[in-house]
Enzyme design. Sequence first.
Site, PDB file in Angstrom:
ATOM      1  N   ASN A  14       2.480  37.426 -42.837  1.00  0.00           N
ATOM      2  CA  ASN A  14       1.785  36.609 -41.833  1.00  0.00           C
ATOM      3  C   ASN A  14       0.480  37.307 -41.476  1.00  0.00           C
ATOM      4  OD1 ASN A  14       1.089  35.151 -39.404  1.00  0.00           O
ATOM      5  ND2 ASN A  14       3.237  34.594 -39.177  1.00  0.00           N
ATOM      6  N   PRO A  15      -0.628  36.592 -41.440  1.00  0.00           N
ATOM      7  CA  PRO A  15      -1.881  37.266 -41.073  1.00  0.00           C
ATOM      8  C   PRO A  15      -1.928  37.691 -39.607  1.00  0.00           C
ATOM      9  CG  PRO A  15      -2.279  34.929 -41.532  1.00  0.00           C
ATOM     10  CD  PRO A  15      -0.833  35.187 -41.812  1.00  0.00           C
ATOM     11  N   THR A  68       5.665  31.924 -40.334  1.00  0.00           N
ATOM     12  CA  THR A  68       6.223  31.298 -39.138  1.00  0.00           C
ATOM     13  C   THR A  68       5.899  32.153 -37.925  1.00  0.00           C
ATOM     14  OG1 THR A  68       8.218  30.540 -37.975  1.00  0.00           O
ATOM     15  CG2 THR A  68       8.534  32.318 -39.581  1.00  0.00           C
ATOM     16  N   CYS A 114      17.951   5.312 -40.365  1.00  0.00           N
ATOM     17  CA  CYS A 114      18.070   4.176 -39.453  1.00  0.00           C
ATOM     18  C   CYS A 114      18.656   4.631 -38.114  1.00  0.00           C
ATOM     19  CB  CYS A 114      18.954   3.095 -40.076  1.00  0.00           C
ATOM     20  SG  CYS A 114      19.216   1.711 -38.951  1.00  0.00           S
ATOM     21  N   ARG A 125       0.222  12.369 -40.957  1.00  0.00           N
ATOM     22  CA  ARG A 125       0.590  13.650 -41.572  1.00  0.00           C
ATOM     23  C   ARG A 125       0.993  13.453 -43.027  1.00  0.00           C
ATOM     24  NH1 ARG A 125       4.839  16.559 -37.945  1.00  0.00           N
ATOM     25  NH2 ARG A 125       4.685  18.101 -39.609  1.00  0.00           N
ATOM     26  N   HIS A 145      14.618  21.639 -40.656  1.00  0.00           N
ATOM     27  CA  HIS A 145      13.977  20.685 -39.737  1.00  0.00           C
ATOM     28  C   HIS A 145      13.778  19.303 -40.378  1.00  0.00           C
ATOM     29  CE1 HIS A 145      12.167  24.017 -36.923  1.00  0.00           C
ATOM     30  NE2 HIS A 145      13.479  23.885 -36.806  1.00  0.00           N
TER      31      HIS A 145
END
Length: 254
Positions: A211-212, A190, A128, A71, A120
């Site tokens: 948003n579509p 979202t 670590c 990613r 997020h």
Amino acid sequence: MSELALAEARRLVAAAESLAVLTGAGISAESGIPTFRGPGGLWRNFRPEHLATPEAFAQDPRTVWEWYLWRRAAIAAAEPNAGHRALAEYERQQGRCTLITQNVDGLHDRAGSRRILKVHGDLWQERCTGCGHQRRSHALAYPALPPPCPECGAPLRPAVVWFGESLPRVVWAEAERAVAQADVLLVVGTAAQVYPAAGLITRARCAIEVNPTPTPFSSHVAVALAGPAGELLPALLGGGRDKMTTCPPPIPPA
Ligand code: OAD
């Protein structure tokens, strides 16, 4: 998307003294970064429980790291799009704007946004699992996976929030405060299916969605603009500030 809806959304934004923005994977779609749900979504081809949980990392840290490095490589090859840039420009010009993002890709930073609450986490940050040491890294490969902590040798992990984990406390508190204080919350790209982030929408005084595809909140927000962020955000965020007029708060979906 109707011109009337865009005009109404522009009026609400222009009248707002402060704006909060909640973004999701859809804002990066026009940069070529796959979303999680919907056609071509990552969760169509990969199982979240194998890649995005602490249990998956404990069981197979190498596979989890390989997925995150894959990613990283896709994101490193991508550029911020007109949607990211419109938000950064709005912040630069208008000031009172807090960007809350569920995205870990860093494209908002690269577009020039400054006040970003990453609820997020961040794909370019590592933590670590032993001593908690954090570092920033743009590495796309490591000689050994998982990479060892330079301080204590324990495995490093991507500093992102996995399913079953808590959101970073201070960042989340700031996000809640920003939404409560903003005149308008702009919800961009979202699917609004992952909580607690989606729950921010119910706390807004007034919400506008970009948003579509319809989401569970589309019929509850003041204005739902159906279309891609790269086209709609530049159209929405231009212009000066008017007097604030009333806007109904969104009702939570049943
Ligand atoms: P999703 O993949 O669930 O939803 C992406 C949304 O973007 C969908 O509603 C699409 O319709 C919309 N979309 C697609 N193209 C768009 C465009 N050009 N402009 C605007 N919107 C567009 O992504 P998120 O809602 O961000 O969490 O997902 C939330 C969380 O679920 C992620 O942060 C991730 C994931 O599992 C973790 O990994 C913890």
